[in-house]
Motif scaffolding. Sequence first.
Motif, PDB file in Angstrom:
ATOM      1  N   VAL A  47      -2.936   7.325  -4.000  1.00  0.00           N
ATOM      2  CA  VAL A  47      -3.404   6.012  -3.564  1.00  0.00           C
ATOM      3  C   VAL A  47      -3.749   5.208  -4.805  1.00  0.00           C
ATOM      4  O   VAL A  47      -4.384   5.709  -5.726  1.00  0.00           O
ATOM      5  N   TYR A  48      -3.324   3.937  -4.847  1.00  0.00           N
ATOM      6  CA  TYR A  48      -3.565   3.082  -6.002  1.00  0.00           C
ATOM      7  C   TYR A  48      -4.009   1.704  -5.554  1.00  0.00           C
ATOM      8  O   TYR A  48      -4.010   1.387  -4.359  1.00  0.00           O
ATOM      9  N   SER A  49      -4.368   0.875  -6.522  1.00  0.00           N
ATOM     10  CA  SER A  49      -4.723  -0.513  -6.263  1.00  0.00           C
ATOM     11  C   SER A  49      -3.795  -1.386  -7.100  1.00  0.00           C
ATOM     12  O   SER A  49      -3.693  -1.201  -8.316  1.00  0.00           O
ATOM     13  N   TYR A  50      -3.119  -2.327  -6.443  1.00  0.00           N
ATOM     14  CA  TYR A  50      -2.208  -3.242  -7.123  1.00  0.00           C
ATOM     15  C   TYR A  50      -2.675  -4.670  -6.843  1.00  0.00           C
ATOM     16  O   TYR A  50      -2.623  -5.126  -5.696  1.00  0.00           O
ATOM     17  N   ARG A  51      -3.176  -5.341  -7.860  1.00  0.00           N
ATOM     18  CA  ARG A  51      -3.709  -6.705  -7.738  1.00  0.00           C
ATOM     19  C   ARG A  51      -4.763  -6.801  -6.645  1.00  0.00           C
ATOM     20  O   ARG A  51      -4.784  -7.725  -5.845  1.00  0.00           O
ATOM     21  N   GLY A  52      -5.625  -5.787  -6.587  1.00  0.00           N
ATOM     22  CA  GLY A  52      -6.707  -5.776  -5.621  1.00  0.00           C
ATOM     23  C   GLY A  52      -6.346  -5.281  -4.237  1.00  0.00           C
ATOM     24  O   GLY A  52      -7.208  -5.125  -3.383  1.00  0.00           O
ATOM     25  N   GLN A  53      -5.070  -5.009  -3.993  1.00  0.00           N
ATOM     26  CA  GLN A  53      -4.615  -4.538  -2.690  1.00  0.00           C
ATOM     27  C   GLN A  53      -4.321  -3.042  -2.762  1.00  0.00           C
ATOM     28  O   GLN A  53      -3.670  -2.587  -3.697  1.00  0.00           O
ATOM     29  N   PRO A  54      -4.784  -2.272  -1.779  1.00  0.00           N
ATOM     30  CA  PRO A  54      -4.504  -0.827  -1.799  1.00  0.00           C
ATOM     31  C   PRO A  54      -3.041  -0.530  -1.489  1.00  0.00           C
ATOM     32  O   PRO A  54      -2.378  -1.275  -0.767  1.00  0.00           O
ATOM     33  N   GLY A  55      -2.568   0.547  -2.066  1.00  0.00           N
ATOM     34  CA  GLY A  55      -1.207   0.998  -1.820  1.00  0.00           C
ATOM     35  C   GLY A  55      -1.139   2.505  -1.962  1.00  0.00           C
ATOM     36  O   GLY A  55      -2.095   3.153  -2.375  1.00  0.00           O
ATOM     37  N   SER A  56       0.004   3.063  -1.610  1.00  0.00           N
ATOM     38  CA  SER A  56       0.203   4.499  -1.688  1.00  0.00           C
ATOM     39  C   SER A  56       1.657   4.769  -2.052  1.00  0.00           C
ATOM     40  O   SER A  56       2.552   4.009  -1.674  1.00  0.00           O
ATOM     41  N   ILE A  57       1.867   5.846  -2.800  1.00  0.00           N
ATOM     42  CA  ILE A  57       3.230   6.245  -3.155  1.00  0.00           C
ATOM     43  C   ILE A  57       3.313   7.757  -3.099  1.00  0.00           C
ATOM     44  O   ILE A  57       2.366   8.454  -3.471  1.00  0.00           O
ATOM     45  N   LYS A  58       4.426   8.251  -2.616  1.00  0.00           N
ATOM     46  CA  LYS A  58       4.640   9.696  -2.575  1.00  0.00           C
ATOM     47  C   LYS A  58       4.936  10.190  -3.986  1.00  0.00           C
ATOM     48  O   LYS A  58       5.646   9.545  -4.743  1.00  0.00           O
ATOM     49  N   ILE A  59       4.385  11.331  -4.308  1.00  0.00           N
ATOM     50  CA  ILE A  59       4.539  11.875  -5.652  1.00  0.00           C
ATOM     51  C   ILE A  59       6.009  12.157  -5.962  1.00  0.00           C
ATOM     52  O   ILE A  59       6.455  11.956  -7.079  1.00  0.00           O
ATOM     53  N   ARG A  60       6.788  12.553  -4.976  1.00  0.00           N
ATOM     54  CA  ARG A  60       8.200  12.851  -5.239  1.00  0.00           C
ATOM     55  C   ARG A  60       9.016  11.589  -5.544  1.00  0.00           C
ATOM     56  O   ARG A  60      10.146  11.679  -5.983  1.00  0.00           O
ATOM     57  N   SER A  90      12.153   1.501 -11.659  1.00  0.00           N
ATOM     58  CA  SER A  90      11.313   0.313 -11.523  1.00  0.00           C
ATOM     59  C   SER A  90       9.893   0.677 -11.930  1.00  0.00           C
ATOM     60  O   SER A  90       9.434   1.803 -11.710  1.00  0.00           O
ATOM     61  N   LYS A  91       9.209  -0.274 -12.554  1.00  0.00           N
ATOM     62  CA  LYS A  91       7.865  -0.026 -13.072  1.00  0.00           C
ATOM     63  C   LYS A  91       6.873  -0.929 -12.357  1.00  0.00           C
ATOM     64  O   LYS A  91       7.191  -2.068 -12.021  1.00  0.00           O
ATOM     65  N   ILE A  92       5.664  -0.402 -12.167  1.00  0.00           N
ATOM     66  CA  ILE A  92       4.588  -1.175 -11.581  1.00  0.00           C
ATOM     67  C   ILE A  92       3.286  -0.761 -12.263  1.00  0.00           C
ATOM     68  O   ILE A  92       3.035   0.419 -12.450  1.00  0.00           O
ATOM     69  N   GLU A  93       2.501  -1.753 -12.695  1.00  0.00           N
ATOM     70  CA  GLU A  93       1.219  -1.470 -13.329  1.00  0.00           C
ATOM     71  C   GLU A  93       0.137  -1.521 -12.262  1.00  0.00           C
ATOM     72  O   GLU A  93      -0.032  -2.537 -11.584  1.00  0.00           O
ATOM     73  N   VAL A  94      -0.580  -0.416 -12.099  1.00  0.00           N
ATOM     74  CA  VAL A  94      -1.574  -0.281 -11.040  1.00  0.00           C
ATOM     75  C   VAL A  94      -2.854   0.325 -11.605  1.00  0.00           C
ATOM     76  O   VAL A  94      -2.896   0.731 -12.766  1.00  0.00           O
ATOM     77  N   GLU A  95      -3.869   0.366 -10.766  1.00  0.00           N
ATOM     78  CA  GLU A  95      -5.104   1.061 -11.112  1.00  0.00           C
ATOM     79  C   GLU A  95      -5.242   2.279 -10.216  1.00  0.00           C
ATOM     80  O   GLU A  95      -5.052   2.181  -9.003  1.00  0.00           O
ATOM     81  N   LEU A  96      -5.538   3.418 -10.823  1.00  0.00           N
ATOM     82  CA  LEU A  96      -5.660   4.689 -10.115  1.00  0.00           C
ATOM     83  C   LEU A  96      -7.024   5.301 -10.357  1.00  0.00           C
ATOM     84  O   LEU A  96      -7.522   5.275 -11.482  1.00  0.00           O
TER      85      LEU A  96
END
Length: 123
Positions: A47-60, A90-96
């Motif tokens: 689970v991460y935060s992208y521009r203040g919005q929560p998101g999720s990505i599968k590890i695989r 593709s790259k995305i800068e997030v907060e974890l």
Amino acid sequence: MKLILIAILFSFFQSPVTVVKNNGDQVVLNNPVFYQDQESGTKDSIVYSYRGQPGSIKIREIKRISFKETVSKKKGVPTYRVVLVRNNNSKIEVELDLVKVEGITSDGKTESMNFSSVDKISF
């Protein structure tokens, strides 16, 4: 035939990760578990935060996590600014929020390390 298919699928989901520390040392961990809080770990998604919005990505779906800086620390859980590189590059800068990663080394020992000494993780 079914046993071979099950073994292939099991090895796919249990793929090792390479952790590169700040001093250049590399540690290969099998069966990695990522802890985003003090008590529970996950093998499936982050689970991460992208521009203040929560998101999720599968590890695989992740190819690499590159750590940029520590943003904050709340209740013993540090928040890091990272770059997630997906399998399609593709790259995305997030907060974890990440506490530690645990896994089994090639020697068969269980190793646990916090992310303050980690530069990047490759899957």
